[in-house]
Design an enzyme around this catalytic site. Structure first.
Site, PDB file in Angstrom:
ATOM      1  N   ILE A  77     -13.037   1.709   5.990  1.00  0.00           N
ATOM      2  CA  ILE A  77     -13.177   0.352   7.111  1.00  0.00           C
ATOM      3  C   ILE A  77     -11.350  -0.184   6.344  1.00  0.00           C
ATOM      4  O   ILE A  77     -10.819  -0.134   4.862  1.00  0.00           O
ATOM      5  CB  ILE A  77     -14.034  -0.579   6.235  1.00  0.00           C
ATOM      6  CG1 ILE A  77     -15.510  -0.388   7.163  1.00  0.00           C
ATOM      7  CG2 ILE A  77     -13.657  -2.142   6.944  1.00  0.00           C
ATOM      8  CD1 ILE A  77     -15.530  -0.679   8.105  1.00  0.00           C
ATOM      9  N   LEU A 127       0.785  -1.185  -0.274  1.00  0.00           N
ATOM     10  CA  LEU A 127       0.088  -0.018  -0.065  1.00  0.00           C
ATOM     11  C   LEU A 127       0.713   1.253  -0.002  1.00  0.00           C
ATOM     12  O   LEU A 127       2.121   1.580   0.628  1.00  0.00           O
ATOM     13  CB  LEU A 127      -1.195  -0.105   0.653  1.00  0.00           C
ATOM     14  CG  LEU A 127      -2.689  -1.350   0.837  1.00  0.00           C
ATOM     15  CD1 LEU A 127      -2.591  -1.275   2.608  1.00  0.00           C
ATOM     16  CD2 LEU A 127      -3.370  -0.786  -0.054  1.00  0.00           C
ATOM     17  N   GLU A 180      13.138   8.937   1.113  1.00  0.00           N
ATOM     18  CA  GLU A 180      14.503   8.262   0.446  1.00  0.00           C
ATOM     19  C   GLU A 180      13.003   6.977  -0.018  1.00  0.00           C
ATOM     20  O   GLU A 180      12.808   6.482  -1.881  1.00  0.00           O
ATOM     21  CB  GLU A 180      14.186   7.417   0.933  1.00  0.00           C
ATOM     22  CG  GLU A 180      15.970   8.504   1.156  1.00  0.00           C
ATOM     23  CD  GLU A 180      15.945   8.322   2.752  1.00  0.00           C
ATOM     24  OE1 GLU A 180      17.202   9.675   3.370  1.00  0.00           O
ATOM     25  OE2 GLU A 180      14.662   9.395   3.750  1.00  0.00           O
ATOM     26  N   HIS A 237      25.342   5.809  10.549  1.00  0.00           N
ATOM     27  CA  HIS A 237      25.178   6.200   9.870  1.00  0.00           C
ATOM     28  C   HIS A 237      26.476   5.165   8.788  1.00  0.00           C
ATOM     29  O   HIS A 237      27.379   5.456   7.435  1.00  0.00           O
ATOM     30  CB  HIS A 237      25.507   7.203   9.263  1.00  0.00           C
ATOM     31  CG  HIS A 237      24.842   8.584   9.198  1.00  0.00           C
ATOM     32  ND1 HIS A 237      24.541   9.273  10.679  1.00  0.00           N
ATOM     33  CD2 HIS A 237      24.585   9.742   8.390  1.00  0.00           C
ATOM     34  CE1 HIS A 237      23.386   9.988  10.896  1.00  0.00           C
ATOM     35  NE2 HIS A 237      23.308  10.467   9.419  1.00  0.00           N
ATOM     36  N   HIS A 267      29.272   6.828   0.345  1.00  0.00           N
ATOM     37  CA  HIS A 267      28.901   6.974   1.394  1.00  0.00           C
ATOM     38  C   HIS A 267      29.035   5.083   2.071  1.00  0.00           C
ATOM     39  O   HIS A 267      28.019   5.162   3.189  1.00  0.00           O
ATOM     40  CB  HIS A 267      28.602   7.313   2.907  1.00  0.00           C
ATOM     41  CG  HIS A 267      29.092   9.291   2.690  1.00  0.00           C
ATOM     42  ND1 HIS A 267      28.845   9.479   1.273  1.00  0.00           N
ATOM     43  CD2 HIS A 267      29.528   9.970   3.475  1.00  0.00           C
ATOM     44  CE1 HIS A 267      28.763  10.973   1.175  1.00  0.00           C
ATOM     45  NE2 HIS A 267      29.521  10.827   2.656  1.00  0.00           N
ATOM     46  N   HIS A 302     -13.547  -6.859   3.612  1.00  0.00           N
ATOM     47  CA  HIS A 302     -12.203  -6.710   2.566  1.00  0.00           C
ATOM     48  C   HIS A 302     -11.844  -7.927   2.261  1.00  0.00           C
ATOM     49  O   HIS A 302     -11.786  -8.199   0.634  1.00  0.00           O
ATOM     50  CB  HIS A 302     -11.333  -6.202   3.967  1.00  0.00           C
ATOM     51  CG  HIS A 302     -10.648  -5.803   3.336  1.00  0.00           C
ATOM     52  ND1 HIS A 302     -10.158  -5.169   2.691  1.00  0.00           N
ATOM     53  CD2 HIS A 302      -9.026  -5.894   3.521  1.00  0.00           C
ATOM     54  CE1 HIS A 302      -8.856  -4.825   2.256  1.00  0.00           C
ATOM     55  NE2 HIS A 302      -7.812  -6.011   3.113  1.00  0.00           N
ATOM     56  N   ASN A 318     -14.497   4.768   2.511  1.00  0.00           N
ATOM     57  CA  ASN A 318     -15.153   3.760   3.110  1.00  0.00           C
ATOM     58  C   ASN A 318     -14.872   3.469   4.674  1.00  0.00           C
ATOM     59  O   ASN A 318     -15.747   2.834   5.162  1.00  0.00           O
ATOM     60  CB  ASN A 318     -15.283   2.593   2.536  1.00  0.00           C
ATOM     61  CG  ASN A 318     -14.074   1.166   2.134  1.00  0.00           C
ATOM     62  OD1 ASN A 318     -13.854   1.535   3.006  1.00  0.00           O
ATOM     63  ND2 ASN A 318     -13.419   1.037   1.306  1.00  0.00           N
ATOM     64  N   ASP A 329      30.559   9.859  11.502  1.00  0.00           N
ATOM     65  CA  ASP A 329      29.515   9.798  11.768  1.00  0.00           C
ATOM     66  C   ASP A 329      28.500   9.042  12.565  1.00  0.00           C
ATOM     67  O   ASP A 329      27.194   8.129  12.836  1.00  0.00           O
ATOM     68  CB  ASP A 329      28.611  10.244  10.819  1.00  0.00           C
ATOM     69  CG  ASP A 329      27.826  11.168  10.200  1.00  0.00           C
ATOM     70  OD1 ASP A 329      28.419  12.491  10.788  1.00  0.00           O
ATOM     71  OD2 ASP A 329      28.254  11.627   8.284  1.00  0.00           O
TER      72      ASP A 329
END
Length: 649
Positions: free
Chosen positions: A187, A116, A405, A467, A455, A259, A185, A463
């Site tokens: 739901i 989704l 991203e 990172h 990186h 559903h 809807n 960092d």
């Protein structure tokens, strides 16, 4: 009952029958959303069933991909090539009607949807592509590129964060040919959305820079049509909230039971009674079939009228039209001449090499169009002397995704699905985690998306562990169909860029260093085989070192003065795996079992090449904060330490 309502109810029951026969699927969405989908296909989506791949067609993406039975019913009645037998084989192995729409598998499906939020985000990419190509090719008197992108989204789509990321950028860019119909809807699988989703969606979208419209009754075809017409005149992207009832007309109306489960034989019969249908499955009356046949003819006629504009354009602007046609095809080409590969002489980060190569190629190839998730200067992904693509300037070639991203991955997927442009998405390798769902979908759809992940190791340094990527290379390599390339120097990097731009069906990851790396004497531009001998053994072969990226230089230095040691640069496991058994034997002879891998990342996956008794010099924890060179020392990635391990092994 008028013919339009009969047509809608036919689509509803065809969808219910698919789910019922398969004993699997989602009948609730088709029962509620069929009216809006019918209005789109009848009056707004301009697409010729005889030429479904026509480049200037309107795009339609069912973002709520679990409602695929609705899409297949529409494809059948509007002549897209799905037969009644195809509908009866819904969700069956090998059918053209799989559980969720699959791009490249079912004719007419514009994008693989189901996870989704991905569909609406890809729709944003398609709308961006339309605007960009219109800017390149359209003339004041003739518009070669001129179409809309439509999507139907559900509550689940709008809960997922990716939809908000992408919609925010769409509002900023004022993509006024993007129209989303929201199947409201209220739901979800667990019940009422009030459990977890009580916001005013229209107000949110207004804040995101969209124009919003409301249809109170999802069965009111006239009102739906009117709001779509108004949305098409909007100067901004448009969201039309259409209030519907999930499972409309069935005993499970307004219930989560509609559903994700078939209605069952008894409830299906009751639903047929509600719509005043005969007790026959997969039923289309002669009256309704005649109606759809006329709509199909009308769509073909409208498309032919629009194609006349294209023919006029081709006659008046033949060179531009030829370039446009060429952009829609795939032709392999050598983007760099042979001498260029040898121009890198000083120490350079592979991200910096990438930036130089990208800009060199992009100067001659105006259809290269991409950007970064707010890291352009760090990724070296900015096209120099080019503006940003914006609401005010469609001529810009740098696409600023902002810190989004996940949406960046889906939007670039959408650009490629639209066709006509080459694109790339750039960020730090550590943040590939945020793109993982979209990278997987790119691979599933065989899209040659290019991911520029810089990186790429503990060389990030100060960092720190948040990172510094450790498991990300293994994660990316695990995705079927992916090509991951971690080049060692300028020559390999330039070759990797050329290879990525020539990929036809596979996404490509370029894993690039932050820190400077030396140019290696025997590195190769011929990396398409994935691995090669960069240092041949002195004397009889005894041990093989396999390294990637920044660790190749360390491997070469550690092997100096040692007898019987071969060093292999393996920029891409996937490309090496695709080679013949003879080539693999040439590089990694089976009788040489003493093998060492060197990569400043997880050891996961290296056993395939070094064996269970091989030595993996790697990192199976997290990094540390400090200067890059000191962090390398901390984890043992020094010439002295590795040389000692090789000698003792």
């Amino acid at each position: 009952m008028n013919i339009d309502n009969l047509a809608v109810n036919t689509i509803r029951m065809l969808s219910v029958d698919q789910v019922e026969k398969a004993n699997s699927g989602h009948p609730g969405l088709p029962l509620g959303a069929a009216p809006m989908a019918y209005e789109l296909f009848k009056n707004h989506i301009l697409r010729d069933s005889k030429n479904l791949d026509w480049a200037n067609r309107d795009r339609f993406i069912l973002s709520a991909g679990h409602g695929s039975a609705l899409l297949y019913s529409l494809f059948h009645v509007f002549g897209y090539g799905l037969t009644m037998d195809d509908l009866k084989n819904f969700r069956q192995l090998g059918s053209l009607t799989p559980g969720h729409p699959e791009y490249g598998h079912t004719k007419g499906v514009e994008a693989t949807t189901g996870p989704l939020g991905q569909g609406i985000a890809m729709a944003v990419g398609m709308a961006i592509a339309e605007e960009k190509l219109a800017d390149i090719y359209n003339k004041e008197d003739l518009k070669l590129v001129d179409h809309y992108t439509y999507t139907i989204v559900g509550d689940g789509d709008l809960m997922e964060g990716i939809s908000n990321e992408a919609s925010s950028l769409a509002g900023t860019l004022k993509l006024n040919k993007l129209i989303a119909l929201y199947d409201s809807n209220r739901i979800s699988i667990e019940g009422s959305t009030d459990l977890a989703f009580t916001e005013d969606v229209c107000k949110r979208y207004e804040a995101l820079g969209w124009d919003t419209f409301l249809v109170e009754d999802g069965n009111n075809l006239e009102e739906i049509n009117q709001k779509i017409e108004e949305a098409k005149k909007s100067p901004r992207p448009a969201l039309i909230e259409v209030k519907t009832k999930i499972g409309y007309g069935s005993p499970h109306e307004n219930s989560e039971k509609a559903h994700g489960s078939p209605l069952g034989a008894e409830n299906t019969s009751k639903t047929r009674e509600f719509f005043e249908f005969p007790d026959k499955d997969f039923y289309i009356s002669e009256e309704v079939q005649t109606h759809f046949d006329k709509l199909i003819e009308g769509n073909t006629k409208k498309a032919e009228e629009k194609l006349q504009i294209e023919k006029q354009y081709a006659d008046k602007y033949p060179q531009e039209y030829a370039k446009y046609q060429e952009s829609l095809k795939f032709d392999k080409k050598e983007y760099l001449d042979e001498e260029y590969y040898n121009t890198f002489t000083k120490d350079m980060a592979t991200r910096a090499v990438f930036g130089e190569v990208l800009n060199k190629i992009a100067k001659e190839n105006k259809l290269i169009f991409g950007g970064s998730a707010d890291l352009g200067p760090s990724n070296k992904s900015l096209l120099k002397d080019e503006d940003y693509f914006s609401a005010e300037n469609r001529s810009g070639r740098n696409l600023a995704f902002g810190v989004r991203e996940n949406a960046m991955g889906a939007i670039t997927n959408g650009i490629l699905l639209h066709g006509g442009l080459k694109t790339y998405a750039a960020t730090f390798l550590i943040f590939s985690d945020y793109l993982k769902p979209t990278i997987r979908l790119a691979s599933l759809m065989n899209l040659p998306n290019i991911y520029v992940f810089t990186h790429d190791s503990i060389g990030v340094g100060e960092d720190g562990p948040t990172h510094q990527p450790i498991g990300q290379l293994a994660m990316l390599r695990s995705i079927p169909g992916m090509i991951v390339i971690r080049p060692a120097d300028g020559r390999e990097t330039a070759a990797a860029v050329n290879l990525a731009l020539n990929s036809k069906n596979s996404p490509v990851v370029l894993a690039l260093s932050r820190q400077n790396l030396p140019q290696l004497e025997n590195s190769s531009r011929d990396i398409k085989k994935g691995a090669y001998i960069i240092k041949k053994e002195e004397g009889e072969l005894q041990k093989i070192i396999i390294a990637t990226g920044s660790e190749v230089d360390i491997a070469l230095k550690a092997a100096q003065g040692l007898q019987g040691i071969r060093v292999v640069s393996m920029p891409s496991m996937e490309l090496f795996d695709a080679q013949s058994s003879d080539y693999k034997e040439e590089i990694l002879p089976k009788n040489i079992t003493k093998r060492i891998s060197i990569e400043a990342a997880s050891s996961f996956g290296w056993q395939k090449y070094i064996g269970l008794d091989g030595l993996a010099i790697s990192i199976d924890g997290f990094g540390a904060s400090g200067k890059g060179e000191e962090v390398y020392q901390r984890f043992g990635f020094t010439v002295e330490n590795i040389k000692e391990k090789i000698e003792k092994y």
